[in-house]
Write a protein that holds these residues in place. Sequence first.
Motif, PDB file in Angstrom:
ATOM      1  N   ALA A   7      22.672  95.432  30.621  1.00 21.44           N
ATOM      2  CA  ALA A   7      22.240  94.926  31.928  1.00 21.44           C
ATOM      3  C   ALA A   7      22.060  93.415  31.797  1.00 21.44           C
ATOM      4  N   LYS A   8      21.778  92.749  32.908  1.00 22.77           N
ATOM      5  CA  LYS A   8      21.548  91.296  32.874  1.00 22.77           C
ATOM      6  C   LYS A   8      20.333  90.946  33.728  1.00 22.77           C
ATOM      7  N   ILE A   9      19.737  89.790  33.406  1.00 22.11           N
ATOM      8  CA  ILE A   9      18.632  89.291  34.238  1.00 22.11           C
ATOM      9  C   ILE A   9      18.961  87.852  34.615  1.00 22.11           C
ATOM     10  N   ILE A  10      18.938  87.551  35.909  1.00 19.90           N
ATOM     11  CA  ILE A  10      19.067  86.152  36.315  1.00 19.90           C
ATOM     12  C   ILE A  10      17.660  85.559  36.325  1.00 19.90           C
ATOM     13  N   LEU A  11      17.440  84.536  35.485  1.00 19.87           N
ATOM     14  CA  LEU A  11      16.105  83.915  35.413  1.00 19.87           C
ATOM     15  C   LEU A  11      15.911  82.943  36.566  1.00 19.87           C
ATOM     16  N   GLY A  13      18.324  80.839  39.828  1.00 17.75           N
ATOM     17  CA  GLY A  13      19.581  80.383  40.437  1.00 17.75           C
ATOM     18  C   GLY A  13      20.430  81.423  41.133  1.00 17.75           C
ATOM     19  N   GLU A  14      19.881  82.671  41.357  1.00 19.04           N
ATOM     20  CA  GLU A  14      20.676  83.609  42.149  1.00 19.04           C
ATOM     21  C   GLU A  14      20.890  83.005  43.540  1.00 19.04           C
ATOM     22  N   HIS A  15      21.960  83.351  44.133  1.00 16.60           N
ATOM     23  CA  HIS A  15      22.414  82.861  45.447  1.00 16.60           C
ATOM     24  C   HIS A  15      22.908  81.411  45.394  1.00 16.60           C
ATOM     25  N   SER A  16      22.109  80.462  44.846  1.00 13.53           N
ATOM     26  CA  SER A  16      22.627  79.085  44.797  1.00 13.53           C
ATOM     27  C   SER A  16      23.841  79.011  43.862  1.00 13.53           C
ATOM     28  N   VAL A  17      23.924  79.930  42.882  1.00 13.66           N
ATOM     29  CA  VAL A  17      25.063  79.941  41.950  1.00 13.66           C
ATOM     30  C   VAL A  17      26.382  80.211  42.691  1.00 13.66           C
ATOM     31  N   VAL A  18      26.280  80.959  43.800  1.00 14.90           N
ATOM     32  CA  VAL A  18      27.474  81.261  44.613  1.00 14.90           C
ATOM     33  C   VAL A  18      28.053  79.965  45.205  1.00 14.90           C
ATOM     34  N   TYR A  19      27.165  78.978  45.427  1.00  9.18           N
ATOM     35  CA  TYR A  19      27.575  77.711  46.059  1.00  9.18           C
ATOM     36  C   TYR A  19      27.831  76.601  45.037  1.00  9.18           C
ATOM     37  N   GLU A 135      30.408  90.543  47.895  1.00  6.71           N
ATOM     38  CA  GLU A 135      31.070  89.517  48.695  1.00  6.71           C
ATOM     39  C   GLU A 135      30.966  88.210  47.902  1.00  6.71           C
ATOM     40  N   ASN A 136      32.105  87.582  47.573  1.00 11.59           N
ATOM     41  CA  ASN A 136      32.031  86.232  47.018  1.00 11.59           C
ATOM     42  C   ASN A 136      31.292  86.151  45.675  1.00 11.59           C
ATOM     43  N   ALA A 137      31.559  87.093  44.750  1.00 14.51           N
ATOM     44  CA  ALA A 137      30.828  87.098  43.470  1.00 14.51           C
ATOM     45  C   ALA A 137      31.034  85.782  42.719  1.00 14.51           C
ATOM     46  N   SER A 138      29.921  85.220  42.202  1.00 18.68           N
ATOM     47  CA  SER A 138      30.016  83.924  41.521  1.00 18.68           C
ATOM     48  C   SER A 138      30.620  84.045  40.130  1.00 18.68           C
ATOM     49  N   GLY A 139      30.496  85.244  39.529  1.00 22.56           N
ATOM     50  CA  GLY A 139      30.973  85.448  38.158  1.00 22.56           C
ATOM     51  C   GLY A 139      29.839  85.395  37.136  1.00 22.56           C
ATOM     52  N   ILE A 140      28.592  85.171  37.592  1.00 22.66           N
ATOM     53  CA  ILE A 140      27.486  85.065  36.616  1.00 22.66           C
ATOM     54  C   ILE A 140      27.187  86.408  35.952  1.00 22.66           C
ATOM     55  N   ASP A 141      27.240  87.501  36.707  1.00 19.64           N
ATOM     56  CA  ASP A 141      26.955  88.812  36.116  1.00 19.64           C
ATOM     57  C   ASP A 141      27.998  89.134  35.046  1.00 19.64           C
ATOM     58  N   ALA A 142      29.279  88.942  35.416  1.00 22.70           N
ATOM     59  CA  ALA A 142      30.368  89.233  34.487  1.00 22.70           C
ATOM     60  C   ALA A 142      30.233  88.381  33.223  1.00 22.70           C
ATOM     61  N   THR A 179      20.586  95.025  47.989  1.00 20.32           N
ATOM     62  CA  THR A 179      21.915  95.096  48.575  1.00 20.32           C
ATOM     63  C   THR A 179      22.557  93.706  48.471  1.00 20.32           C
ATOM     64  N   THR A 180      23.131  93.442  47.303  1.00 18.15           N
ATOM     65  CA  THR A 180      23.648  92.099  47.013  1.00 18.15           C
ATOM     66  C   THR A 180      24.673  91.639  48.044  1.00 18.15           C
ATOM     67  N   ARG A 181      25.579  92.539  48.382  1.00 17.94           N
ATOM     68  CA  ARG A 181      26.641  92.167  49.324  1.00 17.94           C
ATOM     69  C   ARG A 181      26.046  91.685  50.655  1.00 17.94           C
ATOM     70  N   ALA A 183      22.958  90.722  51.160  1.00 14.21           N
ATOM     71  CA  ALA A 183      22.109  89.544  50.923  1.00 14.21           C
ATOM     72  C   ALA A 183      22.962  88.270  50.878  1.00 14.21           C
ATOM     73  N   VAL A 184      24.099  88.339  50.198  1.00 13.91           N
ATOM     74  CA  VAL A 184      24.980  87.155  50.105  1.00 13.91           C
ATOM     75  C   VAL A 184      25.507  86.787  51.497  1.00 13.91           C
ATOM     76  N   MET A 185      25.850  87.790  52.291  1.00  9.21           N
ATOM     77  CA  MET A 185      26.336  87.528  53.654  1.00  9.21           C
ATOM     78  C   MET A 185      25.213  86.979  54.541  1.00  9.21           C
ATOM     79  N   THR A 258      14.779  88.772  41.183  1.00  7.84           N
ATOM     80  CA  THR A 258      15.924  88.532  40.314  1.00  7.84           C
ATOM     81  C   THR A 258      17.128  89.276  40.876  1.00  7.84           C
ATOM     82  N   GLY A 259      18.279  88.610  40.882  1.00  9.40           N
ATOM     83  CA  GLY A 259      19.498  89.242  41.402  1.00  9.40           C
ATOM     84  C   GLY A 259      19.622  89.053  42.897  1.00  9.40           C
ATOM     85  N   GLY A 260      20.340  89.964  43.527  1.00  9.31           N
ATOM     86  CA  GLY A 260      20.669  89.818  44.941  1.00  9.31           C
ATOM     87  C   GLY A 260      19.493  89.837  45.892  1.00  9.31           C
TER      88      GLY A 260
HETATM   89  C1  MEV Z   1      23.834  88.744  41.874  1.00  8.20           C
HETATM   90  O1  MEV Z   1      23.438  89.248  40.618  1.00  8.20           O
HETATM   91  C2  MEV Z   1      23.612  87.276  41.949  1.00  8.20           C
HETATM   92  C3  MEV Z   1      24.047  86.592  43.260  1.00  8.20           C
HETATM   93  O2  MEV Z   1      23.850  85.193  43.045  1.00  8.20           O
HETATM   94  C4  MEV Z   1      25.480  86.884  43.616  1.00  8.20           C
HETATM   95  C5  MEV Z   1      26.474  86.269  42.650  1.00  8.20           C
HETATM   96  O3  MEV Z   1      26.155  85.299  41.967  1.00  8.20           O
HETATM   97  O4  MEV Z   1      27.605  86.776  42.596  1.00  8.20           O
HETATM   98  C6  MEV Z   1      23.165  87.009  44.419  1.00  8.20           C
END
Ligand code: MEV
Length: 297
Positions: A7-11, A13-19, A135-142, A179-181, A183-185, A258-260
Amino acid sequence: MDGYGLAKIILIGEHSVVYGHPAIAIPFHSLRSEVVLTPNPTFMVESKYYNGPLDEATHDLRGIVALIRKIAKEYSNVPSVIVSIRSNIPEQSGLGSSASVAKAIIHAFDSHFQLGLDNSAYFDLLSISENIYHENASGIDATTVINERALLYQKPHMTPIKVNLDGYLVVFHSKTKSTTREAVMHVQAHPHRDIHINGLGSISANAQWALTNNNIDLLAAMFNASHSHLKALGISTPVLEELRDLILANGALGVKITGGGMGGSLIALFANEESATKAQKVLKDFPSWTINIRDIK
Ligand code: MEV
């Protein structure tokens, strides 16, 4: 077991990482997915939610189906198999369950059939399912589940981070679904999106400094500031707010989504193991996991 994914934990920057802003993430070793492959005349999937032919898999598995089809098409030496999936990561918890399962599947094919995939091949394959689910995954999880180390991610690059902090991180699951999808929308359409996304983006540098220079008070302040921006973007819920207040009232220095978000999990910083354990005991109705920050690699 042929393959696994953490699993992963975003400490931060979630959401802003998409931008395109930097974000910090760590692998989460307490929860994982595992995959076993068994030769079979046709491709089949075996999981908690669906058992049957790949071609008839339910809509929920559409990302995984696309991923397995791509592997079968791309690598001609891969015969048909039953893909058996086990995972103890709660679904839609903000902890990267979909990326973890996809990584476990790719790892299983890679190790079972000696495909010799490098990290960039893992990322390309993982993006197939991530882009279907999010929607629009940033790639941070991967990137986090492939590299399995603490990192700063700024699309499309990652830099390893050497964590140096005394303290404990506790993940609390709100028992509601993230609901990440959606939330991102939702963020995309928010009238004050840019103000809060830029605010979130500017927090990462301070958070990175705090995390690598043993300053828990600064990191806690960055957690709280980050949560305020996410809340202002409509990413929190009454359940998350109530749980956050309870965690703060029980000794946490900083607490954030943390996350979506829109459900899922909160992460909380505690000065020591004793205060972390005490809060977990009081809030025992919510599943929680503790990490000694010194153990983060
Ligand atoms: C999801 O784990 C994190 C978001 O920033 C979406 C993304 O980066 O793909 C919400």
